[in-house]
Design an enzyme around this catalytic site. Sequence first.
Site, PDB file in Angstrom:
ATOM      1  N   ALA A 239       0.786  -1.199  -0.206  1.00  0.00           N
ATOM      2  CA  ALA A 239       0.114   0.056  -0.078  1.00  0.00           C
ATOM      3  C   ALA A 239       0.848   1.330  -0.205  1.00  0.00           C
ATOM      4  O   ALA A 239       2.049   1.023   0.203  1.00  0.00           O
ATOM      5  CB  ALA A 239      -0.840   0.082   1.298  1.00  0.00           C
ATOM      6  N   LYS A 240       0.288   2.232  -0.336  1.00  0.00           N
ATOM      7  CA  LYS A 240       0.951   3.716  -0.361  1.00  0.00           C
ATOM      8  C   LYS A 240       1.555   3.852   0.719  1.00  0.00           C
ATOM      9  O   LYS A 240       2.980   4.457   0.599  1.00  0.00           O
ATOM     10  CB  LYS A 240      -0.141   4.825  -0.478  1.00  0.00           C
ATOM     11  CG  LYS A 240       0.277   5.757  -1.525  1.00  0.00           C
ATOM     12  CD  LYS A 240      -0.637   7.086  -1.677  1.00  0.00           C
ATOM     13  CE  LYS A 240      -0.824   7.602  -2.872  1.00  0.00           C
ATOM     14  NZ  LYS A 240      -1.852   8.070  -3.312  1.00  0.00           N
ATOM     15  N   ARG A 241       1.220   3.640   1.841  1.00  0.00           N
ATOM     16  CA  ARG A 241       1.990   3.735   3.305  1.00  0.00           C
ATOM     17  C   ARG A 241       3.372   3.251   3.454  1.00  0.00           C
ATOM     18  O   ARG A 241       4.170   3.571   4.369  1.00  0.00           O
ATOM     19  CB  ARG A 241       1.038   3.618   4.494  1.00  0.00           C
ATOM     20  CG  ARG A 241       0.785   1.859   4.731  1.00  0.00           C
ATOM     21  CD  ARG A 241      -0.158   1.590   5.699  1.00  0.00           C
ATOM     22  NE  ARG A 241      -0.592   0.458   5.567  1.00  0.00           N
ATOM     23  CZ  ARG A 241       0.187  -1.064   5.581  1.00  0.00           C
ATOM     24  NH1 ARG A 241       1.337  -0.496   6.586  1.00  0.00           N
ATOM     25  NH2 ARG A 241      -0.397  -1.991   5.675  1.00  0.00           N
TER      26      ARG A 241
END
Length: 313
Positions: A239-241
């Site tokens: 994910a982006k995080r």
Amino acid sequence: MADGRFAPSPTGDLHLGNLRTALVAWLFARRAGSRFLLRMEDLDPATRHERHVVAQQRDLAAIGLDWDGEVVCQSARLDRYHAAIDHLTASGLTYPCYCTRREVHEAAAAPQGPYPALAYPGTCRHLSVAERAEREAAGRLPALRLRADGVTVRFTDRCRGLVEGAVDDLVLRRRDGVPAYNLAVVVDDAAQGVEEVVRGDDLLDSTPRQLHLAALLGLPAPCHAHVPLVLGPDGARLAKRHGGVTLADRLAAGQTVTGVVGMLAASLGLADRGEPLTAVDLLDRFDPTRLSRRPWVLTDPDGRPDRPTADRS
Ligand code: GLU
């Protein structure tokens, strides 16, 4: 020959996991000399953003993937989905469901037997006319569900082998009137002549649903290859995080496009680490029978040269 496709939802930038799945789907099709189609799954008005549509296509092209014909956008094909839903309703195969998302979560037990996670337990399947009227009077808007009668579907997946799954009473039309993903994907794959669906294995649970829908609608069913997902260093789905997960992130950190493609290729067992490559370079190397069944853990979240832990067995 088996025509293939990639069908992203334009909810944000594609991350390396999406690009890797797209690359595999492209390799399956192009290696067989088949058509490769691109479809934007933009049915949800809340997540439909033109800038993501543009950016996703730009990134796919940047890593050397090409596609045939016009890009199809689901938001322009609503009539087809509603016609398919009407056909199922006319055949007595649907019912309105008044459950909220929360109620479904509470009622759906942990995955049981062949049922997918969050399988709908059938709460509204046998509501009387009076019970429906009561819910409507209370202002509840119904979704429309398929009457699946607990049918079980078996299929052979090119990555996972023989898969069997029960079909729950899936949503065909959401409460806000938007046709559901499972319905749209079946209508579109058939309409576009897609013969081989290559996608992330997070959708494996949905495939029995889609095969059953195709049968009910009298549509041809494609064959499937569910590719393992990419995980972040913490073992969670990428994910982006996690940082450093998009092509733009990688280029900003000093990697080249051929470096990124080479990294994806290494994760697929098609290249040595650090080997710069183009997508076309991989056509001769790709062997669908040797695709890893294990997820790839991305260990370099900040975009430094990668240390992939690909399973090449
Ligand atoms: N649009 C779906 C997604 O981005 C993929 C659908 C499919 O490949 O069938 O997760």
